[in-house]
Design a protein around this motif. Structure first.
Motif, short mmCIF file in Angstrom:
data_model
loop_
_atom_site.label_atom_id
_atom_site.label_comp_id
_atom_site.label_asym_id
_atom_site.label_seq_id
_atom_site.Cartn_x
_atom_site.Cartn_y
_atom_site.Cartn_z
N ALA A 120 18.08 8.47 -11.85
CA ALA A 120 17.56 7.03 -11.14
C ALA A 120 16.25 6.35 -12.14
N SER A 121 17.02 5.09 -12.80
CA SER A 121 15.94 4.72 -14.23
C SER A 121 15.30 4.03 -13.23
N SER A 122 15.29 2.80 -12.11
CA SER A 122 14.03 1.69 -11.79
C SER A 122 14.50 1.79 -10.75
N ILE A 123 13.72 1.29 -9.95
CA ILE A 123 13.48 0.70 -8.18
C ILE A 123 12.62 -0.85 -8.49
N PHE A 124 13.28 -1.12 -6.88
CA PHE A 124 12.31 -2.00 -6.28
C PHE A 124 12.25 -2.15 -4.67
N VAL A 125 11.23 -2.55 -4.31
CA VAL A 125 11.14 -2.59 -2.74
C VAL A 125 10.85 -4.19 -2.14
N LYS A 126 11.93 -4.57 -1.26
CA LYS A 126 12.06 -5.91 -0.78
C LYS A 126 11.97 -6.04 0.48
N ASP A 127 10.58 -6.26 0.91
CA ASP A 127 11.02 -6.36 2.26
C ASP A 127 10.76 -4.71 3.79
N GLY A 128 10.33 -4.41 2.51
CA GLY A 128 10.12 -2.63 3.25
C GLY A 128 11.45 -2.14 2.82
N VAL A 129 12.68 -2.89 2.57
CA VAL A 129 13.74 -1.99 1.97
C VAL A 129 14.12 -1.64 0.91
N SER B 263 19.40 0.22 -16.94
CA SER B 263 17.89 0.36 -17.63
C SER B 263 16.61 -0.49 -16.07
N GLY B 264 16.81 -1.63 -15.19
CA GLY B 264 16.12 -2.73 -14.50
C GLY B 264 16.92 -3.09 -13.53
N GLY C 286 0.98 -1.27 0.30
CA GLY C 286 0.47 0.66 0.27
C GLY C 286 0.87 1.18 -0.03
N VAL C 287 1.95 1.10 -0.20
CA VAL C 287 3.08 2.30 -0.38
C VAL C 287 3.86 2.62 -1.56
N PHE C 288 3.50 3.79 -2.43
CA PHE C 288 3.97 4.01 -3.45
C PHE C 288 5.28 4.55 -3.86
N TYR C 289 6.12 4.29 -4.72
CA TYR C 289 7.13 4.63 -5.12
C TYR C 289 7.18 4.84 -6.14
N VAL C 290 8.08 5.80 -6.80
CA VAL C 290 8.42 6.61 -7.35
C VAL C 290 9.76 6.73 -7.71
N ALA C 291 10.73 5.70 -8.99
CA ALA C 291 12.57 6.74 -8.87
C ALA C 291 12.30 7.99 -10.65
N GLY C 292 13.05 8.94 -10.41
CA GLY C 292 13.51 9.26 -11.19
C GLY C 292 14.34 10.83 -10.86
N LYS C 293 13.87 11.72 -10.65
CA LYS C 293 15.83 12.86 -10.90
C LYS C 293 14.67 13.93 -10.88
#
Length: 380
Positions: free
Chosen positions: A324-333, A372-373, A281-288
C-alpha cells in the motif's frame, strides 16, 4: 523549465464500479467525524462525486532497454509527464482547483510538474512529496552531495536545507502555514532515527526533532519515517514509519502521534508504514503487514496522546507480496493505492473501502507500473 506535452494512454477502466453510493458510519467501534463518541448516523456518499488522481511511474516491457516514465492516472487514462529519453519517476501528487501537481525525479534531478509542465528545483536530487496551500507549492526531498544526502524543503521553488537528518520523505502544511516534514537521519552509532521538522518557512530549517525507537539492552532500536500528516488546525500530528528490532530481526510498523509511539504490528519481515492521513480527528496509516497490504485507523483518548484503538484493515490475502503506497480519505471514504510486487513487473492496485477496483490493466499493455500517491478531489 520545459513543457512535456501530455501523451495519453487509454487504459481498461471499469467506470461502473466507481459509480454508486456508500453508507458510511457503520458500527465498527471507532469514533467517526472527530466526535467524542460513536456516530451511528448513516451518511450516504456518492462515489461519482469523487475525482481520483494517482501518481505512478512505469516501464514499457515491449521496448528493449526502455526507461522509466513519470506519469499520473486520471479518468481512465495515463497522462505521461516525462521525456522517454531518460529515467523519470513520479512520487507524489496534489490537486488544487484546476491545477495538477506531481513531484518526483527527472534525469536524476528534483522536479515537479504543474499541468504537465516540468519545473526543476535547485539543490535537489529528488522530490519525495508535494503539497499546495493557498496557491503556494511546498515540496520536500533530498540533495545528494559528496558528503552524503541532505534533506531539503522547497517553498515556491526556493530551497531550504533542513538541519540534521539525511532524507525528507513527506510534507504537510496546516491552515496557519505551519510546515511539517518527516524523514530520517543517523545516530552517533550510524543507526537510522526518525527526524521531523516543524515550523514556518522562516525557521523550519533549524527546528529539527528526533524520535528514537524502543530501548533494548540500553540501546534504542533504529527508526525511520515515511509519512506525516496533521489536523488542519495543527493541534495534532502523526508520523508513520518503521522500527527495526535488531535482536529479533523484525520490522515493526509504527506511528507516532504527537511524538508518542504506538506499534501497529508485533514485527514481521516486510512490514512497513508508508503513508499517513488525518480526517476529522481520525488518523490513518497505509502500509503492509508481512505480505498483506493494509491500513490502520486510529482515534485518540481525551489527552490527545494515547491511542484509544488502532484497527487494522487488510486489503489483500497475502498470497502475493502486496504494497500500500498512499492513502486518502474523502467524506469518510477510504481510498488506498498500491501495487502487487512481481519478479518481472509490478501490477497497480486501487482500493475503496477495502474493495479492490481494477483501474489499469497493466497486463494487457505489458507495463511494469508502480503507484506512489493518490489525491481525491470533488468532481466538478
Amino acid at each position: 523549465m520545459r513543457c512535456i506535452f501530455f501523451k495519453v494512454l487509454n487504459v481498461l477502466f471499469f467506470s461502473s464500479l466507481f459509480l454508486g453510493f456508500v453508507s458510511c458510519g457503520e458500527d465498527d467501534g471507532s469514533v467517526k467525524n472527530g466526535g467524542d463518541g460513536e456516530d451511528t448516523t448513516k451518511k450516504v456518499v456518492d462515489y461519482s462525486k469523487h475525482d481520483i488522481y494517482v501518481s505512478l511511474y512505469y516501464k514499457d516491457l515491449n521496448k528493449e532497454n526502455g526507461n522509466y516514465i513519470a506519469a499520473y492516472w486520471h479518468k481512465d487514462s495515463i497522462k505521461v509527464l516525462s521525456d522517454p529519453e531518460y529515467d523519470a519517476y513520479a512520487y507524489s501528487m496534489f490537486v488544487d482547483g484546476d491545477d495538477v501537481y506531481v513531484g518526483g525525479v527527472s534525469n536524476n534531478a528534483a522536479v515537479y510538474w504543474k499541468n504537465g509542465e516540468e519545473i526543476p528545483l535547485p539543490q535537489g536530487t529528488a522530490v519525495s512529496s508535494i503539497y499546495v496551500r493557498n496557491g503556494r507549492v511546498y515540496a520536500c526531498g533530498h540533495y545528494g552531495s559528496l558528503l552524503g544526502d541532505i534533506p531539503m524543503c522547497w517553498v515556491d521553488g526556493s530551497p531550504i536545507e533542513l538541519s540534521g537528518g539525511r532524507r525528507a520523505n513527506s510534507i504537510f502544511v496546516d491552515e496557519d502555514d505551519n510546515i511539517y516534514v518527516a524523514g530520517f537521519g543517523l545516530t552517533q552509532d550510524y543507526d537510522d532515527i526518525v527526524y521531523y521538522w516543524q515550523g514556518k518557512e522562516s525557521n523550519i530549517s533549524k527546528n529539527a526533532f528526533m524520535i528514537g525507537g524502543t530501548k533494548v539492552n540500553n540501546k534504542n532500536n533504529p527508526t525511520s519515517a515515511n509519512g506525516i500528516s496533521a489536523t488542519s488546525d495543527g493541534s495534532s500530528f502523526i508520523v508513520c514509519g518503521v522500527e527495526t528490532d535488531n535482536n529479533a530481526r523484525k520490522f515493526i510498523a509504527k506511528q507516532w502521534i504527537n511524538r508518542r509511539g504506538h506499534s501497529l504490528t508485533l514485527g514481521e519481515n516486510g512490514t512497513e508504514a508508508r503513508a499517513a492521513f488525518v480526517e476529522n480527528g481520525v488518523f490513518y496509516v497505509a502500509g503492509k503487514e508481512a505480505r498483506k497490504a493494509c491500513y490502520w485507523k486510529s482515534t485518540l483518548k481525551e489527552d490527545k496522546m494515547t491511542v484509544k484503538d488502532a484497527v487494522i484493515n487488510p486489503l489483500s490475502d497475502g498470497k502475493v507480496d502486496t504494497h500500500a503506497s498512499s492513502i486518502f480519505v474523502k467524506d469518510g471514504v477510504v481510498y488506498v493505492v498500491g501495487y502487487e510486487a512481481g519478479d518481472v513487473k509490478n501490477k497497480p492496485l486501487l482500493w475503496r473501502e477495502k474493495q479492490n477496483i481494477n483501474f489499469i490493466d497493466s497486463d494487457a499493455m505489458n507495463l511494469d507500473i508502480t503507484t506512489s500517491g493518490i489525491f481525491v478531489a470533488k468532481e466538478k
